[in-house]
Design an enzyme around this catalytic site. Structure first.
Site, PDB file in Angstrom:
ATOM      1  N   ASP A   4      -9.599 -35.693  14.596  1.00 20.25           N
ATOM      2  CA  ASP A   4      -9.185 -34.271  15.004  1.00 20.25           C
ATOM      3  C   ASP A   4      -8.409 -34.595  16.249  1.00 20.25           C
ATOM      4  O   ASP A   4      -8.422 -35.718  16.965  1.00 20.25           O
ATOM      5  CB  ASP A   4     -10.418 -33.473  15.490  1.00 20.25           C
ATOM      6  CG  ASP A   4     -10.274 -32.058  15.983  1.00 20.25           C
ATOM      7  OD1 ASP A   4      -8.838 -31.717  15.851  1.00 20.25           O
ATOM      8  OD2 ASP A   4     -11.090 -31.502  16.602  1.00 20.25           O
ATOM      9  N   ARG A   8     -13.274 -16.087  17.570  1.00 21.56           N
ATOM     10  CA  ARG A   8     -12.886 -17.381  17.904  1.00 21.56           C
ATOM     11  C   ARG A   8     -12.864 -17.390  19.435  1.00 21.56           C
ATOM     12  O   ARG A   8     -11.891 -16.598  20.081  1.00 21.56           O
ATOM     13  CB  ARG A   8     -11.437 -17.933  17.112  1.00 21.56           C
ATOM     14  CG  ARG A   8     -11.040 -19.119  17.895  1.00 21.56           C
ATOM     15  CD  ARG A   8      -9.649 -19.760  17.286  1.00 21.56           C
ATOM     16  NE  ARG A   8      -9.974 -20.546  16.255  1.00 21.56           N
ATOM     17  CZ  ARG A   8      -9.376 -21.499  15.594  1.00 21.56           C
ATOM     18  NH1 ARG A   8      -8.277 -21.880  16.404  1.00 21.56           N
ATOM     19  NH2 ARG A   8      -9.744 -22.098  14.543  1.00 21.56           N
ATOM     20  N   CYS A  51      -8.645 -31.545  10.549  1.00 20.59           N
ATOM     21  CA  CYS A  51      -8.821 -30.030  10.336  1.00 20.59           C
ATOM     22  C   CYS A  51      -7.434 -29.373  10.618  1.00 20.59           C
ATOM     23  O   CYS A  51      -7.159 -28.116  10.530  1.00 20.59           O
ATOM     24  CB  CYS A  51      -9.665 -29.573  11.152  1.00 20.59           C
ATOM     25  SG  CYS A  51      -9.512 -30.301  13.062  1.00 20.59           S
ATOM     26  N   ARG A  98      -9.486 -23.286   3.673  1.00 20.64           N
ATOM     27  CA  ARG A  98      -9.906 -22.590   4.498  1.00 20.64           C
ATOM     28  C   ARG A  98      -9.919 -20.933   4.038  1.00 20.64           C
ATOM     29  O   ARG A  98     -10.973 -20.094   4.248  1.00 20.64           O
ATOM     30  CB  ARG A  98      -9.207 -22.341   5.847  1.00 20.64           C
ATOM     31  CG  ARG A  98      -9.152 -23.981   6.634  1.00 20.64           C
ATOM     32  CD  ARG A  98     -10.347 -24.196   7.214  1.00 20.64           C
ATOM     33  NE  ARG A  98     -11.102 -23.283   7.930  1.00 20.64           N
ATOM     34  CZ  ARG A  98     -10.626 -22.714   9.145  1.00 20.64           C
ATOM     35  NH1 ARG A  98      -9.633 -23.321   9.591  1.00 20.64           N
ATOM     36  NH2 ARG A  98     -11.281 -21.936   9.930  1.00 20.64           N
TER      37      ARG A  98
HETATM   38  N1   CP Z   1      -8.244 -25.926  11.741  1.00 19.02           N
HETATM   39  C1   CP Z   1      -8.155 -24.771  12.392  1.00 19.02           C
HETATM   40  O1   CP Z   1      -9.252 -24.109  12.829  1.00 19.02           O
HETATM   41  O2   CP Z   1      -6.774 -24.362  12.563  1.00 19.02           O
HETATM   42  P1   CP Z   1      -6.274 -23.315  13.485  1.00 19.02           P
HETATM   43  O3   CP Z   1      -6.597 -23.906  14.920  1.00 19.02           O
HETATM   44  O4   CP Z   1      -4.874 -23.203  13.443  1.00 19.02           O
HETATM   45  O5   CP Z   1      -7.149 -22.058  13.250  1.00 19.02           O
HETATM   46  N1  NVA Z   2     -11.241 -29.656  18.389  1.00 21.40           N
HETATM   47  C1  NVA Z   2     -10.201 -28.639  18.284  1.00 21.40           C
HETATM   48  C2  NVA Z   2     -10.325 -28.130  16.738  1.00 21.40           C
HETATM   49  C3  NVA Z   2      -9.203 -27.152  16.332  1.00 21.40           C
HETATM   50  C4  NVA Z   2      -9.269 -26.764  14.929  1.00 21.40           C
HETATM   51  C5  NVA Z   2     -10.018 -27.739  19.062  1.00 21.40           C
HETATM   52  O1  NVA Z   2     -11.231 -27.206  19.319  1.00 21.40           O
HETATM   53  O2  NVA Z   2      -8.904 -27.356  19.541  1.00 21.40           O
END
Ligand code: CP
Ligand code: NVA
Length: 342
Positions: A235, A112, A277, A322
């Site tokens: 979101d 990530r 999400c 998830r």
């Molecule tokens: N939806 C999602 O990716 O949540 P986190 O940022 O908590 O991993």
């Molecule tokens: N658009 C958001 C999604 C989080 C799961 C972000 O990138 O922070």
């Protein structure tokens, strides 16, 4: 002897939705539903016994980190968290060198972070499956959970209409537009013109929609965008790595998901759900929530507390999914399972 390469998934990375067919995505969604049933029935599924999984997080996470961790453990694998401040990646060591080292010790890598190029580089140089746990551009593991949740609620996916309201240029809007287009879901992105998806993303989605029959709509008109919707999705207005709250509050306040927006769908209650999400700003119980209230006088942002707690809300089922869907993805790409074709 079994040729493990017979599996369409074995050894593959999951970097972006556009790399997968509708049949492949549908397989992973259904496998997630199956693994959820096994988990609820207490049936063990140690498909990754003895494997080591690296979890690289440049950005913070609650769901993705927890899902990868618990999914890996349920599969019999060992997950190892490597946070931004724990390893050299980016600061002292290149993606290529890091990938080579991690690939020699780990059997699979979750990443990530900010850049899509970084996750692609890890896949290119590590020699093991790499799973994108969110970049600035795409959030593919979220898509598996989201459409798994849609299937649980409606019994099918194709032909439904999903409206995303909010920042139409962020990773979630990109992923929903492209994944919906692949799966034959009509996707409406309802956002101010300044925040419409880039032409590049629209072109990718239009290419898939031509095959699947999905109808895509990008509009700033709430009535048009919400009409006939089965899923209203939103979101955060400001994503990780951004800080332009003032601009976003101004631009996106009309695009808040509230009861009036849910009503604009005109969809019967038993055919309408709300999804997010997460994390969500639906009240002032967070530091950011309080700060926004002090500065701009609003107590809710992308979704009202009323919708968040309403009968339409499915965000917590979505969050749980998830774990099941990430488990399916890791098992399919690393578990030497017999999946010759889908
Ligand atoms: N939806 C999602 O990716 O949540 P986190 O940022 O908590 O991993
Ligand atoms: N658009 C958001 C999604 C989080 C799961 C972000 O990138 O922070």
């Amino acid at each position: 002897m079994t040729d493990f390469k017979n599996s369409v998934f074995q050894g593959r990375s999951v970097l972006a939705e556009k790399d997968f067919t509708a049949a492949e995505l549908s397989y992973l969604i259904d496998f997630g539903l199956h693994l959820k049933a096994l988990k609820k029935a207490g049936v063990p599924h140690h498909y990754l016994e003895g494997k080591n999984i690296a979890l690289l997080f440049e950005k913070t996470s609650t769901r993705t980190r927890s899902a990868f961790t618990t999914a890996a453990i349920d599969l019999g694998a060992h997950p190892e968290f490597l946070g931004a401040n724990d390893i050299q990646l980016g600061k002292k060591e290149s993606v290529e060198d890091t990938a080579k080292v991690l690939g020699s010790m780990f059997d699979g890598i979750e990443f990530r972070g900010f850049s899509q190029r970084a996750v692609e580089g890890l896949a290119q140089y590590s020699g093991v499956p790499v799973w994108n746990g969110l970049t600035d551009e795409w959030h593919p593991t979220q898509m598996l959970a989201d459409f798994m949740t849609v299937k649980e609620n409606f019994g099918h996916i194709k032909g439904l209409t999903l409206t995303f309201m909010g920042d139409g240029r962020n990773n979630m809007a990109n992923s929903l537009l492209v994944t919906g287009a692949i799966l034959g879901v009509n996707i409406h992105i309802v956002a101010p013109k300044e925040l419409h998806p880039t032409q590049e993303v629209q072109d990718i989605a239009n290419g898939f929609a031509a095959d699947s029959g999905a109808k895509l709509l990008i509009t700033d008109d709430l009535d048009e965008g919400l009409k006939g919707s089965n899923v209203v999705y939103t979101d955060v207005w400001v994503s990780m790595g951004e800080s332009n709250w003032e601009e976003r509050v101004k631009l996106l306040t009309p695009y808040q998901v509230n009861m009036a927006a849910m009503k604009k769908t005109g969809t019967p209650d038993d055919q309408l759900i709300f999804m997010h999400c997460l994390p969500a700003f639906h009240d002032t119980t967070t530091e950011y929530g309080k700060e926004i209230e002090e500065k701009y006088g609003i107590t809710e942002m992308e979704v009202t507390d009323e919708v968040f707690r309403s009968k339409y809300a499915r965000q917590f089922e979505e969050a749980e999914n998830r774990m099941h869907s990430i488990k399916a993805m890791m098992a399919a790409t690393l578990g030497n399972l017999f999946i010759p074709r889908v």
